[in-house]
Scaffold this motif. Structure first.
Motif, PDB file in Angstrom:
ATOM      1  N   LEU A 167      -3.092   0.046   9.493  1.00  0.00           N
ATOM      2  CA  LEU A 167      -2.587  -1.289   9.198  1.00  0.00           C
ATOM      3  C   LEU A 167      -1.812  -1.284   7.889  1.00  0.00           C
ATOM      4  O   LEU A 167      -0.712  -1.854   7.789  1.00  0.00           O
ATOM      5  CB  LEU A 167      -3.745  -2.293   9.121  1.00  0.00           C
ATOM      6  CG  LEU A 167      -3.350  -3.727   8.737  1.00  0.00           C
ATOM      7  CD1 LEU A 167      -2.462  -4.344   9.817  1.00  0.00           C
ATOM      8  CD2 LEU A 167      -4.586  -4.587   8.502  1.00  0.00           C
ATOM      9  N   PRO A 311      -3.458  -1.867  15.044  1.00  0.00           N
ATOM     10  CA  PRO A 311      -2.351  -2.472  14.289  1.00  0.00           C
ATOM     11  C   PRO A 311      -0.970  -2.128  14.832  1.00  0.00           C
ATOM     12  O   PRO A 311       0.013  -2.783  14.463  1.00  0.00           O
ATOM     13  CB  PRO A 311      -2.538  -1.884  12.878  1.00  0.00           C
ATOM     14  CG  PRO A 311      -3.366  -0.682  13.044  1.00  0.00           C
ATOM     15  CD  PRO A 311      -4.239  -0.924  14.215  1.00  0.00           C
ATOM     16  N   ALA A 328      -1.075  -8.285  13.921  1.00  0.00           N
ATOM     17  CA  ALA A 328      -1.739  -7.027  13.564  1.00  0.00           C
ATOM     18  C   ALA A 328      -2.928  -7.284  12.640  1.00  0.00           C
ATOM     19  O   ALA A 328      -4.020  -6.732  12.835  1.00  0.00           O
ATOM     20  CB  ALA A 328      -0.745  -6.078  12.907  1.00  0.00           C
TER      21      ALA A 328
END
Length: 381
Positions: A167, A311, A328
């Motif tokens: 992420l 993500p 995300a």
């Protein structure tokens, strides 16, 4: 003729107290809870054998004593059985269908939440029983926690690292202003590279730890020397002193081991099965705790990959800009909540506290990387 029950003694200690409708409702809830808990332990006992089964059935009998306490207090006001709380019904279902360490961890939490210590209508003995029940269930769950802790540790670390690191990577690169294809490619590359790195790292780490433990374990070959030792010098005592015993204790133990040098099996048991510090079987427990190298590597690889994929999903489905960032971050937050709650349940701690901690740490790291991407990013035509 039998004496008064604990409930009768409790009622006699409050002769002037009136039984209110709120009292009756509370006692009925306690009665339903005790019946449900006795059912949990009986259901779990059906899935166990030997000593564990006997312990679980003893816990069920203890809950039946508590049930009788509330029956005595209610008397003719028992009424129809009241439904148990949703969490009790869920736990009962899990106990009937599964019965593993997750269920024991949930039961440990349930025993820890007992309100008897704060309720004047419950006896001090009942409150003490619930505290002891928590420790009994904790002890039953410990073996399962030890067996799964090596692989479980790798799975949790892998999933969280995949979620947070990818992420942060995706948001940091995306904030720099590069094209969507570049963000997607970076995320997939981070997934693959991170999975391989985590798997290899776990294999090396666990394998090295096990090798260290094996090097510290007593050698079976040393037992063959016992029949040939000098009985006057009895250097076997030095072995036990090196393991942490006092000189007197070591000498006594060595004398016992060599009392009959022809009993080689007895010598083997004394020398090999005794762990450093005098706790038999500690090495086996240590090996169980760390798990196998291949199991930890596979677990870490798979869970990192599954976490790192989350993500990237918005970009795989064509989302861009702030929408992709928001989706995300939301997906990762949900996943972090789940992993944190599972860790909390298995450790006997509050699942919500652990879940919140995971989210704060994970999103904090991603936000820092996103801010750096905004600060140092370039506009790509």
């Amino acid at each position: 003729m039998t004496g008064p029950t604990p409930a009768g003694r409790a009622a006699a200690s409050h002769p002037s107290r009136r039984r209110t409708a709120a009292d009756l409702r509370r006692w009925r809830r306690y009665l339903a809870a005790e019946r449900a808990e006795a059912g949990w332990y009986r259901d779990l006992a059906r899935r166990r054998h030997g000593e564990e089964r006997a312990i679980l059935l003893a816990l069920a009998e203890a809950e039946k004593r508590h049930e009788q306490h509330w029956l005595d207090l209610l008397g003719d006001d028992v009424g129809r059985p009241v439904p148990t709380e949703l969490r009790f019904r869920i736990l009962g279902f899990l106990a009937r269908r599964f019965g593993g360490v997750f269920v024991l961890a949930l039961m440990q939490r349930a025993e820890a939440r007992s309100a008897y210590a704060r309720d004047a209508d419950a006896t001090a003995t009942m409150a003490a029983d619930e505290q002891i029940h928590e420790e009994v269930v904790r002890s039953l769950a410990t073996r399962g926690r030890n067996r799964m802790s090596g692989t479980f540790r790798a799975a949790v670390f892998g999933a969280n690292d995949g979620l947070v690191s990818n992420l942060a990577l995706v948001l940091g690169i995306g904030a720099s202003g590069v094209a969507q294809e570049t963000v997607l490619l970076s995320g997939l590359a981070g997934l693959l590279a991170g999975s391989l790195s985590m798997g290899a790292g776990e294999f090396v780490s666990v394998r090295s730890q096990r090798e260290l433990l094996e090097a510290s374990s007593p050698s079976p070959d040393a037992a063959h020397a016992l029949p040939h030792l000098d009985l006057d010098a009895n250097e076997l005592a030095l072995v036990y002193r090196a393991r942490g015993m006092s000189a007197t204790e070591a000498q006594i133990k060595a004398d016992l081991a060599l009392a009959d040098v022809s009993a080689a099996a007895r010598g083997v048991n004394h020398l090999v099965d005794e762990a450093p510090g005098g706790e038999a079987g500690a090495e086996a427990d240590e090996h169980e705790t760390h798990g196998t190298a291949w199991g930890a590597a596979a677990s870490s690889f798979c869970f990192f990959a599954s976490g790192a994929l989350i993500p990237v999903l918005p970009y795989l489905f064509g989302l861009t800009g702030p929408v992709a960032v928001a989706v995300a971050a939301s997906l990762v937050s949900v996943a972090l909540l789940a992993t944190g709650a599972i860790v909390g349940l298995l450790s006997g701690a509050s699942p919500m506290t652990r879940a919140a901690r995971q989210v704060v740490i994970g999103l904090g790291a991603a936000a820092a990387t996103y801010g750096l991407g905004l600060a140092f990013g370039t506009v790509v035509p």
